[in-house]
Design a protein around this motif. Sequence first.
Motif, mmCIF file in Angstrom:
data_model
loop_
_atom_site.group_PDB
_atom_site.id
_atom_site.type_symbol
_atom_site.label_atom_id
_atom_site.label_comp_id
_atom_site.label_asym_id
_atom_site.label_seq_id
_atom_site.Cartn_x
_atom_site.Cartn_y
_atom_site.Cartn_z
ATOM 1 N N THR A 139 -36.549 12.416 -54.220
ATOM 2 C CA THR A 139 -36.996 11.202 -54.906
ATOM 3 C C THR A 139 -37.427 10.144 -53.899
ATOM 4 O O THR A 139 -36.636 9.730 -53.041
ATOM 5 C CB THR A 139 -35.864 10.622 -55.778
ATOM 6 N N ALA A 140 -38.670 9.699 -53.996
ATOM 7 C CA ALA A 140 -39.147 8.578 -53.181
ATOM 8 C C ALA A 140 -38.834 7.277 -53.913
ATOM 9 O O ALA A 140 -38.823 7.226 -55.142
ATOM 10 C CB ALA A 140 -40.647 8.703 -52.932
ATOM 11 N N ILE A 141 -38.573 6.215 -53.137
ATOM 12 C CA ILE A 141 -38.192 4.922 -53.709
ATOM 13 C C ILE A 141 -39.359 3.946 -53.607
ATOM 14 O O ILE A 141 -39.739 3.538 -52.493
ATOM 15 C CB ILE A 141 -36.971 4.330 -52.963
ATOM 16 N N PRO A 142 -39.981 3.561 -54.729
ATOM 17 C CA PRO A 142 -41.110 2.630 -54.684
ATOM 18 C C PRO A 142 -40.780 1.356 -53.919
ATOM 19 O O PRO A 142 -39.680 0.805 -54.056
ATOM 20 C CB PRO A 142 -41.367 2.328 -56.167
ATOM 21 N N ASN A 143 -41.699 0.916 -53.081
ATOM 22 C CA ASN A 143 -41.605 -0.323 -52.292
ATOM 23 C C ASN A 143 -40.675 -0.222 -51.091
ATOM 24 O O ASN A 143 -40.627 -1.139 -50.265
ATOM 25 C CB ASN A 143 -41.162 -1.524 -53.147
ATOM 26 N N ASN B 93 -47.097 -1.093 -45.212
ATOM 27 C CA ASN B 93 -46.326 0.094 -44.825
ATOM 28 C C ASN B 93 -46.622 0.587 -43.409
ATOM 29 O O ASN B 93 -46.113 1.642 -43.023
ATOM 30 C CB ASN B 93 -46.611 1.251 -45.793
ATOM 31 N N ALA B 94 -47.411 -0.141 -42.638
ATOM 32 C CA ALA B 94 -47.822 0.392 -41.344
ATOM 33 C C ALA B 94 -47.832 -0.666 -40.251
ATOM 34 O O ALA B 94 -48.168 -1.825 -40.492
ATOM 35 C CB ALA B 94 -49.203 1.029 -41.462
ATOM 36 N N MET B 95 -47.493 -0.221 -39.049
ATOM 37 C CA MET B 95 -47.377 -1.113 -37.906
ATOM 38 C C MET B 95 -47.932 -0.417 -36.660
ATOM 39 O O MET B 95 -47.673 0.765 -36.428
ATOM 40 C CB MET B 95 -45.890 -1.461 -37.708
ATOM 41 N N PRO C 149 -40.650 -13.211 -52.180
ATOM 42 C CA PRO C 149 -40.732 -11.831 -52.674
ATOM 43 C C PRO C 149 -41.658 -10.976 -51.813
ATOM 44 O O PRO C 149 -42.556 -11.496 -51.139
ATOM 45 C CB PRO C 149 -41.298 -11.996 -54.093
ATOM 46 N N LEU C 150 -41.446 -9.686 -51.860
ATOM 47 C CA LEU C 150 -42.347 -8.755 -51.183
ATOM 48 C C LEU C 150 -43.725 -8.867 -51.817
ATOM 49 O O LEU C 150 -43.872 -8.725 -53.032
ATOM 50 C CB LEU C 150 -41.811 -7.330 -51.314
ATOM 51 N N ALA C 151 -44.749 -9.120 -51.002
ATOM 52 C CA ALA C 151 -46.093 -9.411 -51.515
ATOM 53 C C ALA C 151 -46.668 -8.262 -52.338
ATOM 54 O O ALA C 151 -47.390 -8.494 -53.312
ATOM 55 C CB ALA C 151 -47.028 -9.740 -50.353
ATOM 56 N N THR C 152 -46.352 -7.028 -51.969
ATOM 57 C CA THR C 152 -46.957 -5.879 -52.645
ATOM 58 C C THR C 152 -46.106 -5.350 -53.801
ATOM 59 O O THR C 152 -46.473 -4.343 -54.425
ATOM 60 C CB THR C 152 -47.189 -4.727 -51.648
ATOM 61 N N ASN D 21 -50.285 -2.589 -58.573
ATOM 62 C CA ASN D 21 -50.426 -1.307 -59.263
ATOM 63 C C ASN D 21 -51.341 -0.363 -58.498
ATOM 64 O O ASN D 21 -51.547 0.778 -58.902
ATOM 65 C CB ASN D 21 -50.978 -1.529 -60.679
ATOM 66 N N GLU D 22 -51.883 -0.871 -57.381
ATOM 67 C CA GLU D 22 -52.808 -0.059 -56.595
ATOM 68 C C GLU D 22 -52.075 1.121 -55.949
ATOM 69 O O GLU D 22 -50.920 1.008 -55.540
ATOM 70 C CB GLU D 22 -53.451 -0.920 -55.497
#
Length: 305
Positions: free
Chosen positions: A48-52, A83-85, A280-283, A287-288
Amino acid sequence: MNTLPQFATPQLQLLHRGKVRDSFRIDDSTRLIVVSDRLSAFDSVLETAIPNKGAVLNGLANFWFEKTAHIIPNHVKGMVDANAMLVKEAQPIKVEMVVRNYLTGSMLRGYQSGQRTFSGVTVPDGLTKHQQFPTPIVTPTTKEESDREITPENLVSEGWVSQELYDKMSEKALELFKVGSDLLAAQGIILVDTKYEFGLLNGELILIDEIHTPDSSRFWSAADYAQNPEGAEQMDKEYIRQWLIANKKDGAYPRALTPEVTQEAVNRYLDIYQRVVGQPLATAGDNEDVTERLTRNLVKAGLLK
């Protein structure tokens, strides 16, 4: 909800796919780290992946890297997506510097079974669950197939690090823990324990990987701890570990989470982000498709065609 179980592209060389992070070669001095929504517990990646989750970890790590740059340089070059750095290529030191300020987690389990010495640090009899230590302690582990406790002396004798390098890592780990503890305390959060990873860049010690995230650290609500130390609210993935333990069957942990547990995990990750960063987390409400957004931002940054 959209998730990023993993990221792959034929345009970039995959260097390493870890339990949570995927690393890609950009050039000899730079790599791209994509933080997925995968969740690891008990040395296993769940189905199970966890959204955000990835965006929370990446955003919090970046926040803390900025807050601690005065203590020690780090590997961050810049964020290119939630999600990337982009990071500097460093030589990782195969040691995790674990700093603990309370008797809990694996240390508590060892203590309850009679263990009193942890990575060369001896603690007294008579301690209670979740009791705070007089001062934070450093209990290093090796980074191997399975991490193992090891004394500073053995780290040196086995050739993992020199004594001088270990001493500097220990000093910086405690300084980082102090900054993290103080900032979180102002938000009503206790930094219970955490781990730091270091690397060498042109011979200089730098901080790498992540810092003070729900995956690398344990957090409690200060108000809950004051009211009931042994039942303090866990604001990290320990919640999921406990659910896995409670639902273990025939010696095996569940491979997937229920929708209810998944949603609670999402809520906890988003809550800790907002409490630490102050917004809050911006993303979080997007829904993208995460992979499409990430790909677009990598093209925008000139990293993909």
